[in-house]
Design an enzyme around this catalytic site. Sequence first.
Site, PDB file in Angstrom:
ATOM      1  CD  GLU A  88      45.073  44.979  30.490  1.00  0.00           C
ATOM      2  OE1 GLU A  88      44.843  45.969  31.194  1.00  0.00           O
ATOM      3  OE2 GLU A  88      45.808  44.995  29.490  1.00  0.00           O
ATOM      4  NE  ARG A 110      42.765  50.961  43.178  1.00  0.00           N
ATOM      5  CZ  ARG A 110      42.630  50.419  41.968  1.00  0.00           C
ATOM      6  NH1 ARG A 110      41.698  50.839  41.145  1.00  0.00           N
ATOM      7  NH2 ARG A 110      43.449  49.467  41.566  1.00  0.00           N
ATOM      8  CE  LYS A 170      46.121  43.979  36.848  1.00  0.00           C
ATOM      9  NZ  LYS A 170      45.067  43.402  35.987  1.00  0.00           N
TER      10      LYS A 170
HETATM   11  P1  ATP Z   1      45.683  47.232  39.343  1.00  0.00           P
HETATM   12  O1  ATP Z   1      45.385  48.687  39.450  1.00  0.00           O
HETATM   13  O2  ATP Z   1      45.895  46.565  40.645  1.00  0.00           O
HETATM   14  O3  ATP Z   1      46.753  46.916  38.392  1.00  0.00           O
HETATM   15  P2  ATP Z   1      43.537  46.954  37.559  1.00  0.00           P
HETATM   16  O4  ATP Z   1      42.416  47.829  37.930  1.00  0.00           O
HETATM   17  O5  ATP Z   1      44.409  47.396  36.455  1.00  0.00           O
HETATM   18  O6  ATP Z   1      44.373  46.581  38.845  1.00  0.00           O
HETATM   19  P3  ATP Z   1      41.946  45.032  36.220  1.00  0.00           P
HETATM   20  O7  ATP Z   1      42.386  43.709  35.758  1.00  0.00           O
HETATM   21  O8  ATP Z   1      41.663  46.063  35.235  1.00  0.00           O
HETATM   22  O9  ATP Z   1      43.061  45.513  37.240  1.00  0.00           O
HETATM   23  O10 ATP Z   1      40.782  44.901  37.256  1.00  0.00           O
HETATM   24  C1  ATP Z   1      39.668  44.072  37.122  1.00  0.00           C
HETATM   25  C2  ATP Z   1      38.585  44.596  38.016  1.00  0.00           C
HETATM   26  O11 ATP Z   1      39.009  44.609  39.375  1.00  0.00           O
HETATM   27  C3  ATP Z   1      38.185  45.996  37.651  1.00  0.00           C
HETATM   28  O12 ATP Z   1      36.784  46.065  37.585  1.00  0.00           O
HETATM   29  C4  ATP Z   1      38.732  46.822  38.776  1.00  0.00           C
HETATM   30  O13 ATP Z   1      37.924  47.934  38.991  1.00  0.00           O
HETATM   31  C5  ATP Z   1      38.733  45.862  39.943  1.00  0.00           C
HETATM   32  N1  ATP Z   1      39.772  46.197  40.902  1.00  0.00           N
HETATM   33  C6  ATP Z   1      41.089  46.308  40.659  1.00  0.00           C
HETATM   34  N2  ATP Z   1      41.757  46.686  41.755  1.00  0.00           N
HETATM   35  C7  ATP Z   1      40.840  46.806  42.752  1.00  0.00           C
HETATM   36  C8  ATP Z   1      40.895  47.166  44.131  1.00  0.00           C
HETATM   37  N3  ATP Z   1      42.043  47.488  44.727  1.00  0.00           N
HETATM   38  N4  ATP Z   1      39.735  47.181  44.825  1.00  0.00           N
HETATM   39  C9  ATP Z   1      38.582  46.851  44.229  1.00  0.00           C
HETATM   40  N5  ATP Z   1      38.455  46.512  42.939  1.00  0.00           N
HETATM   41  C10 ATP Z   1      39.566  46.487  42.198  1.00  0.00           C
HETATM   42 MG    MG Z   2      42.921  48.031  34.725  1.00  0.00          MG
END
Ligand code: ATP
Ligand code: MG
Length: 589
Positions: free
Chosen positions: A40, A293, A303
Amino acid sequence: MSSPEDPTPVVAPTDFIRDQVAGELAAGKHPRIVTRFPPEPNGYLHIGHAKSICLNFGIAQENHGTCNLRMDDTNPTREETEYVDSIRADVDWLIRGWADSVLGLKEEGDTSGAGISAVKGQGTRLEPFYASDYFEQLYQFAVRLIEKGRAYVCDLTPEQMIEMRGTPDRPGTDSPFRSRGVAENLDLFARMRAGEFTDGARVLRAKIDMNSPNIHLRDPALYRIRHAEHHRSGAKWCVYPMYDYAHPVSDYLEGVTHSICTLEFEVHRPFYDWVLRALELPRALPRQIEFARLNLGYTVMSKRKLLQLVEERLVTGWSDPRMPTVCGLRRRGVRPEAIRNFARSIGVTKYNGLTEVNVLENAIRDDLNRVALRRLAVLRPLKVVLTNIPSGQLLELDAINNPEDPAAGTRRMPFTSELWIEQEDFMETPPPKYFRLRPGGEVRLKYACIIRCDEVVKDALGQVTELRCTADLETRTGGVNSAKKVKGTIHWVSASHAQPLMVRMVDRLFTEEEPEKNGRDFKTVLNPHSLDQLSAFGEPALGQARVEERYQFERIGYFSLDPEDAAAGRTVFNRTMSMKDTWAKAAKK
Ligand code: ATP
Ligand code: MG
């Protein structure tokens, strides 16, 4: 095959996801594997995202499939073009040269947004997919769900909806609008789109089961009203699809076979499947698979928290070299190879745990050790005067650029009567097993000869200001005493040739492995020394340092020029990584 440049092995690792993919391929379930990485665009990518990128692009590459970079941009109020640009740049940097062949790129001129990706070769610009390109298709599919009696427009307030949804152990209550007829739903949904209603006045909901033990199946929202400008579609839309609805549909439209996400989405999977089945689609459906994760010691990752660090100016920005962001790591001097090797080494599991930060640090060291040019630099200088060498006499010594890479060749280093050595390489009354310089003692100068400390000069405060030493030039390579051994070897720089350097001693951002342990505020455990800056001296070759190059300041660590400072005309070296894990040693004390 891996090239000498890029050691990322192409022999596939194994894990439960790869096993599943292999099994399905063997069973002929898919003609081709298509994965996706769907960030996102509401922040910068971090090392956790890098794990996901390596997994998704890796699986595509190993199976001759494709991986789509898709901007999951269905929430107009949180997304910005700045983030889209940074994500493109970061993904490009991370996979370029490694997984070019698996980029799921759009066909030129494909504006339908629904086309299956085409594989393009090297040199192609990384053109991502956008979930916002599917807004019309998503809307039409929602209409189809209404027509099938599987979705309805609900007028409850958000508060009422939450109240009536129940809890895991209290069943929900049907909305009074659940029994609305298809025609009325179609009319209301069209008027939602047309902008007749205010934000939050109505939502479109899936009609599933208000008694489901899975709360995500209790008639979740599919569409909401948001009179907001979208970073790409502008004011065209005022209804926006919910993430849980847009995601499976986007996957389907792109022909994704495996939709790999983190474990917290496991409970959303039944809804993911429900959406696709309810639409009764003609092509094969994607499957969601969850993995743990990445959580990494001595940092925060989400983020939201990274944004907090940036906004409260606890770091200098998203690309601060201490940040676990991809751009921060890049600015710090980390190479993509190191991140990919790290991702590979930690593997993929179903269990959330904490990965020790030294696993990442060691991957960075291993990578830099292979490629870094060796240089001598003195961070905290102490003057040495060689009394038996006439001042003005210049010797040029050969020094090896990289023992790991003979092709890196040698360079010439000037050696004169006045040198800088490291303050900590001299002790007046050293403890046992101190093998560096002491009064009356000997030490070898790297690439040069053995020197003996004859006299210690101090200022009025008793501070050591200079060491007067004798050099035994016959202990140089090729000299009659070249075989002479002493226990310590130290680095040095010729004072009259020294190149002044600004050096940032980048270190872990937090002093605790789990900054938020037991609800602690992470701001209370920031490492005050994570960005100490020193005025140092380097050998002359460092005057020609290049941003693309990596350097090992011998015995100190790995350094590289800060690209952002360089662009602004300043020469600052960032310490990418210390030579050894000094934290482990400190912890044992
Ligand atoms: P955050 O929780 O850090 O804000 P998010 O999951 O909201 O991250 P997205 O932009 O939705 O961020 O993530 C894009 C992809 O990256 C998704 O498929 C998510 O599952 C993966 N992802 C995000 N954080 C991690 C992590 N710590 N380890 C592995 N994959 C991750
Ligand atoms: Mg997300």
